[in-house]
Design a protein around this motif. Sequence first.
Motif, mmCIF file in Angstrom:
data_model
loop_
_atom_site.group_PDB
_atom_site.id
_atom_site.type_symbol
_atom_site.label_atom_id
_atom_site.label_comp_id
_atom_site.label_asym_id
_atom_site.label_seq_id
_atom_site.Cartn_x
_atom_site.Cartn_y
_atom_site.Cartn_z
ATOM 1 N N ASN A 26 0.820 -1.207 0.000
ATOM 2 C CA ASN A 26 0.000 0.000 0.000
ATOM 3 C C ASN A 26 0.856 1.260 0.000
ATOM 4 O O ASN A 26 0.380 2.341 0.343
ATOM 5 C CB ASN A 26 -0.927 0.015 1.220
ATOM 6 N N ASP A 81 3.870 9.594 -10.393
ATOM 7 C CA ASP A 81 4.947 9.597 -9.398
ATOM 8 C C ASP A 81 5.922 10.747 -9.618
ATOM 9 O O ASP A 81 6.428 11.348 -8.662
ATOM 10 C CB ASP A 81 5.697 8.262 -9.440
ATOM 11 N N LYS A 106 5.009 7.180 -0.931
ATOM 12 C CA LYS A 106 3.657 7.312 -1.480
ATOM 13 C C LYS A 106 2.757 6.287 -0.808
ATOM 14 O O LYS A 106 3.115 5.115 -0.709
ATOM 15 C CB LYS A 106 3.642 7.087 -2.997
ATOM 16 N N HIS A 107 1.570 6.729 -0.353
ATOM 17 C CA HIS A 107 0.589 5.835 0.269
ATOM 18 C C HIS A 107 -0.618 5.685 -0.653
ATOM 19 O O HIS A 107 -1.149 6.674 -1.157
ATOM 20 C CB HIS A 107 0.121 6.394 1.615
ATOM 21 N N THR A 108 -1.055 4.452 -0.821
ATOM 22 C CA THR A 108 -2.216 4.175 -1.678
ATOM 23 C C THR A 108 -3.244 3.310 -0.966
ATOM 24 O O THR A 108 -4.051 2.643 -1.606
ATOM 25 C CB THR A 108 -1.760 3.464 -2.966
ATOM 26 N N THR A 113 -4.753 9.079 -2.866
ATOM 27 C CA THR A 113 -3.313 8.853 -2.917
ATOM 28 C C THR A 113 -2.597 10.086 -2.378
ATOM 29 O O THR A 113 -2.902 11.213 -2.758
ATOM 30 C CB THR A 113 -2.856 8.583 -4.360
#
Length: 420
Positions: A26, A81, A106-108, A113
């Motif tokens: 994630n 990105d 980066k968090h998804t 996002t």
Amino acid sequence: MIAKIGKGANLYGVINYNFQKVASENGQILGLNNMPESLNGTYSVSYLMKCFDPYLTANHKTEKTIRHISLNPDPSDYLNDEKLVAIANEYMTKMEFEKQPYIIFKHTDIERTHIHIVTTCVRSDGRKIQDYNDHKRSMAICRNIEKEYGLLPATEKLTKDELNFRPVKYNKGNIKSQISAVVRYLPQHYQFQTFGGFNALLSLFNITAEEVKGEIQGQPKNGLVYFALDEKGNKASNPFKASLFGKKAGIEFLHSHFDESKIAMKSSPAKSILKNTCESVLALTSSEAEFKKQLAKQGINIVVRRNDEGRIYGVTFIDHESHSVWNGSQLGKNLSANFFNEYWTIGAKPINNDDGLDQINDLPIHHLFDFIDEGILNNLTENFIEGMGSIIPGSPGEDFEEVDFENRMKRKSKRKRRKL
């Protein structure tokens, strides 16, 4: 774009927190600044911590040396990105952290996002980067970045009240985060006078709450737990204590909100408008399904509660125009549970005080429902929000784990100060 700046002393905690996102697929590391890259392109918590050692050992006076920053673009802003890294670097440069070591994650794990940045406020010479008024500076920088990259301004979105709640989907995981994003913010946007009204509102988001009563050392104690519901309204999760979601989800805060709502709703013109709308719709419909469908066109939900024998014992009206929740008996006897039980079972005629009503098909569809296809409305149920997503103003998509982590860091910091 919204920026949040966390300050603390636990470098391991913040790096490990972000690494857990990476390990669960994630999250990912987008870039490093002023830090040596590994030979094979992979990193560990210990490796990244060592990169901060020269800075942290140069200053033993500053208590909170670590900065954990999150940058949160609007979900409708598509950013690859490369742009996320560019935004992160520009933000850090304008905050005067361009020469500092920092990691961009980066968090998804939620729909929105976003990126996290881990850094230190200690320079290589041991001096601290001044953080006076940094939150105000951060807001100004975010506004400039929004203009430069064409992002949706956070201030505009908040003033237009376009942020959305989302119904809980118990089979998609992160139930705690999903419940938190609803229960922590509903009282900010809706007025309700009773626990039953609160639960009726929660049911639109596939959540229910239960009071827990008991005694501790002879003293009565009351609490609250929350459950996720499935599509049939049955409990579909373990209970979650209200304390997990903050004070505004607890029973004491809700009781104070009940009292405030009673005062505000007593003189509200919304009551008479809602009553007239419901009576006009009731006079021209003959079934529960049709009544619900036509009310939905006016931006009104009705939640009907039945016992095991099928008898209606509760009716609640939720007016999304005035953001208020009303028990049927508050509006009038002809909108109470007893009346609907008789009307929809034995056909008792509704009270109609207006002989000059237009036909129901001529009523305009409420603007909140302009995007709904007529075929969907024909099959509408009391859980209709589940099928069409979020239409109700609410809170930003928030990662509960992030909030919980920040709170734990604050508690640790307080305990350390007490020991000193």
